[in-house]
Design an enzyme around this catalytic site. Structure first.
Site, short mmCIF file in Angstrom:
data_model
loop_
_atom_site.label_atom_id
_atom_site.label_comp_id
_atom_site.label_asym_id
_atom_site.label_seq_id
_atom_site.Cartn_x
_atom_site.Cartn_y
_atom_site.Cartn_z
N LYS A 114 0.87 -1.19 0.00
CA LYS A 114 0.00 0.00 0.00
C LYS A 114 0.90 1.23 0.00
CE LYS A 114 -4.42 1.08 0.12
NZ LYS A 114 -5.60 0.34 -0.35
N ASP A 154 -6.99 4.25 -4.74
CA ASP A 154 -7.67 4.14 -3.43
C ASP A 154 -8.29 5.52 -3.21
OD1 ASP A 154 -7.87 2.27 -0.90
OD2 ASP A 154 -7.35 4.20 -0.06
P1 NDP Z 1 -12.88 7.71 -3.18
O1 NDP Z 1 -11.80 8.71 -2.97
O2 NDP Z 1 -13.42 7.48 -4.51
O3 NDP Z 1 -14.10 8.03 -2.21
C1 NDP Z 1 -13.93 8.14 -0.84
C2 NDP Z 1 -15.25 8.51 -0.21
O4 NDP Z 1 -15.13 8.42 1.21
C3 NDP Z 1 -15.65 9.94 -0.50
O5 NDP Z 1 -17.04 10.02 -0.48
C4 NDP Z 1 -15.03 10.69 0.68
O6 NDP Z 1 -15.64 11.91 0.96
C5 NDP Z 1 -15.26 9.72 1.79
N1 NDP Z 1 -14.22 9.90 2.82
C6 NDP Z 1 -12.90 9.79 2.66
N2 NDP Z 1 -12.25 10.06 3.80
C7 NDP Z 1 -13.20 10.37 4.68
C8 NDP Z 1 -13.17 10.73 6.03
N3 NDP Z 1 -12.01 10.84 6.70
N4 NDP Z 1 -14.35 10.95 6.65
C9 NDP Z 1 -15.52 10.83 5.99
N5 NDP Z 1 -15.60 10.49 4.69
C10 NDP Z 1 -14.47 10.26 4.05
O7 NDP Z 1 -12.28 6.35 -2.55
P2 NDP Z 1 -12.76 4.85 -2.78
O8 NDP Z 1 -14.22 4.80 -3.01
O9 NDP Z 1 -11.86 4.23 -3.76
O10 NDP Z 1 -12.42 4.20 -1.36
C11 NDP Z 1 -13.35 4.12 -0.29
C12 NDP Z 1 -12.94 3.00 0.66
O11 NDP Z 1 -12.89 1.76 -0.02
C13 NDP Z 1 -11.57 3.17 1.31
O12 NDP Z 1 -11.60 2.62 2.61
C14 NDP Z 1 -10.68 2.31 0.43
O13 NDP Z 1 -9.50 1.88 1.10
C15 NDP Z 1 -11.63 1.16 0.16
N6 NDP Z 1 -11.30 0.33 -1.00
C16 NDP Z 1 -11.20 0.87 -2.25
C17 NDP Z 1 -10.92 0.06 -3.33
C18 NDP Z 1 -10.92 0.58 -4.72
O14 NDP Z 1 -10.84 -0.23 -5.64
N7 NDP Z 1 -11.02 1.88 -4.96
C19 NDP Z 1 -10.63 -1.37 -3.16
C20 NDP Z 1 -10.85 -1.85 -1.82
C21 NDP Z 1 -11.14 -1.01 -0.80
P3 NDP Z 1 -14.90 13.29 0.59
O15 NDP Z 1 -15.07 13.45 -0.86
O16 NDP Z 1 -15.60 14.30 1.41
O17 NDP Z 1 -13.46 13.12 1.01
#
Ligand code: NDP
Length: 435
Positions: A114, A154
């Site tokens: 990571k 991510d």
């Molecule tokens: P994105 O950046 O596309 O979206 C993240 C989302 O989570 C946004 O809506 C963001 O809101 C919100 N968010 C992020 N940080 C915070 C925080 N500290 N508090 C509240 N809301 C928050 O990321 P992903 O959708 O790719 O990832 C989301 C989760 O899924 C993570 O945990 C990631 O590790 C996990 N994941 C992702 C994979 C992938 O293929 N992308 C694979 C496996 C797991 P805002 O816009 O306000 O920041």
């Protein structure tokens, strides 16, 4: 804990694995005496580096860059890059550690890693994003490679960022290889990769629900986040007959009692992926919905909850609220969104609960399929990739049932995922000697 001070997220992730894996080791002499778990918690290598870049005003900015190469026993390091101001060593080590078990569960040959940066993409122009990605890759390039370490996206890293980083890698190394996954379709990306984590999460929940004779059909679904994972979890949950009533971001959540249909979801994608806006903008077009500032959506009554935003976004009180409101299934799309207290509440209530390392493994699994396609220099159709994804999620579910059933019909998916993930990596480490 004393060897890793100030790393609460990492310790949380290790503790959760140790609690289920140590009893398994105690019953299986083969895994004793080789310091297997002690070796697994120590990253094979950690890179920390300066990322200096110039913003649109001509001012120099400095960020921290990281890559954790956690475990390569079963394949090249594999795991995403996160760009978010909260990024630190503890968060990336927790994610890398989880990734080792997750990748093992997919049955594909991928080790765990990571990386990322404390860079905050919010409010940055497209050219600033590009310059940052180029500066980040200028250092990262020397540590990665298609057969060594293959990063992906991510939080804060989507198709745009992967594209800029791929372009810079290619320029520096003068080679066109599958060094990153989540690439654009025109330069080696896989169909269904953008959808894979969210779709996979719903496929996993589908398999869990089936064990109790249930399905998504007619169920109310609450989802947190509105990024990559949340968007496609919402799409698939709806396609399977669920009614998705919430999405969120770090400023709060939207509640749409009528359900977020295809057209509304397309608008969310426009807000988030094209305009890089806020989820509250949803009300500009759909004023009947409600925006609840500064809160997470767990207070909304539902049958199924899919936490898809970030770590520790669902605590013990939230879990109690979900259970009291009749929620029967929680499948984590994010990594470690439920706190340890929340997990205990779900397990005590004996509702279906899947940890992210099992239920969100569809993303990295499809990244593995992207690597295969790149090596073969061909591309599979959407149907082909989606079928493989479905099969992988089914198999992960079966592994969890195999290692997590308690004999009374209840499946502890946390134990199942940890032990099943551990066995393959442990066997490979034993075979490769103490290195
Ligand atoms: P994105 O950046 O596309 O979206 C993240 C989302 O989570 C946004 O809506 C963001 O809101 C919100 N968010 C992020 N940080 C915070 C925080 N500290 N508090 C509240 N809301 C928050 O990321 P992903 O959708 O790719 O990832 C989301 C989760 O899924 C993570 O945990 C990631 O590790 C996990 N994941 C992702 C994979 C992938 O293929 N992308 C694979 C496996 C797991 P805002 O816009 O306000 O920041």
């Amino acid at each position: 804990a004393k060897n890793n001070p100030n790393e609460p997220e990492f310790l949380q992730a290790v503790r959760e694995v140790a609690e289920t894996v140590i009893p398994f080791i105690e019953k299986n002499p083969k895994y004793q005496g080789k310091m297997l778990l002690e070796r697994m918690v120590e990253p094979e290598r950690v890179m920390m580096f300066r990322v200096a870049w110039v913003d649109d005003k001509g001012q120099t900015q400095v960020n921290k860059g990281y890559r954790i190469q956690m475990n390569s026993a079963i394949g090249p390091y594999k795991g995403g890059l996160r760009f978010h101001p909260s990024v630190n060593l503890s968060i990336l080590k927790f994610l890398a550690f989880e990734q080792v078990f997750k990748n093992s569960l997919t049955t594909l040959p991928m080790g765990g890693g990571k990386g990322g940066s404390n860079f905050d993409p919010k409010g940055k122009s497209d050219t600033e994003i590009m310059r940052f990605c180029q500066a980040f890759m200028t250092e990262l390039a020397r540590h990665i490679g298609a057969d060594t370490d293959v990063p992906a996206g991510d939080i804060g890293v989507g198709g745009r960022e992967v594209g800029y980083m791929f372009g810079q890698y290619k320029k520096l190394r003068n080679e066109f290889t599958g060094v990153l996954t989540g690439k654009g379709i025109t330069f080696g990306g896989s169909l269904i990769r953008p959808e894979a984590t969210g779709y996979g999460d719903v496929y996993f929940a589908y398999n869990m629900l089936k064990t109790r004779g249930e399905s998504f059909d007619g169920k109310t679904v609450v989802i947190s986040g509105s990024g990559n994972v949340a968007q496609y979890a919402a799409e698939k949950a709806r396609q399977l007959g669920g009614k998705v009533v919430t999405l969120s971001d770090s400023s709060g959540y939207i509640y749409d009692a009528e359900g977020i249909d295809e057209e509304k979801l397309a608008y969310v994608m426009e807000i988030k992926n094209v305009n890089y806006g806020r989820i509250s903008d949803y009300l500009n077009k759909y004023p009947n919905a409600k925006f609840v500032a500064g809160k997470t959506p767990w207070e909304v009554k539902c049958d199924i909850a899919l936490p898809c935003a970030t770590q520790n976004e669902l605590n013990g009180d939230d879990a109690k609220m979900l259970v009291a409101n009749g929620c029967i299934c929680v499948a984590e799309g994010a990594n470690m969104p439920s706190t340890p207290e929340a997990v205990i509440v779900f397990q005590d209530a004996k509702i279906l609960f899947a940890p992210g390392k099992a239920s969100n493994a569809g993303g990295v699994a499809t990244s593995g399929l992207e690597m295969s396609q790149n090596s073969l220099r061909l591309s599979w159709t959407s149907e082909e990739v989606d079928d493989r994804l479905k099969r992988i999620m089914y198999n992960i579910h079966e592994s969890c049932v195999e290692y997590g059933s308690d004999g009374s019909g209840y499946v502890d998916y946390v134990k199942g995922a940890n032990v099943a993930g551990f066995v393959k990596v442990a066997d490979a480490m034993l075979a490769q000697g103490v290195v």
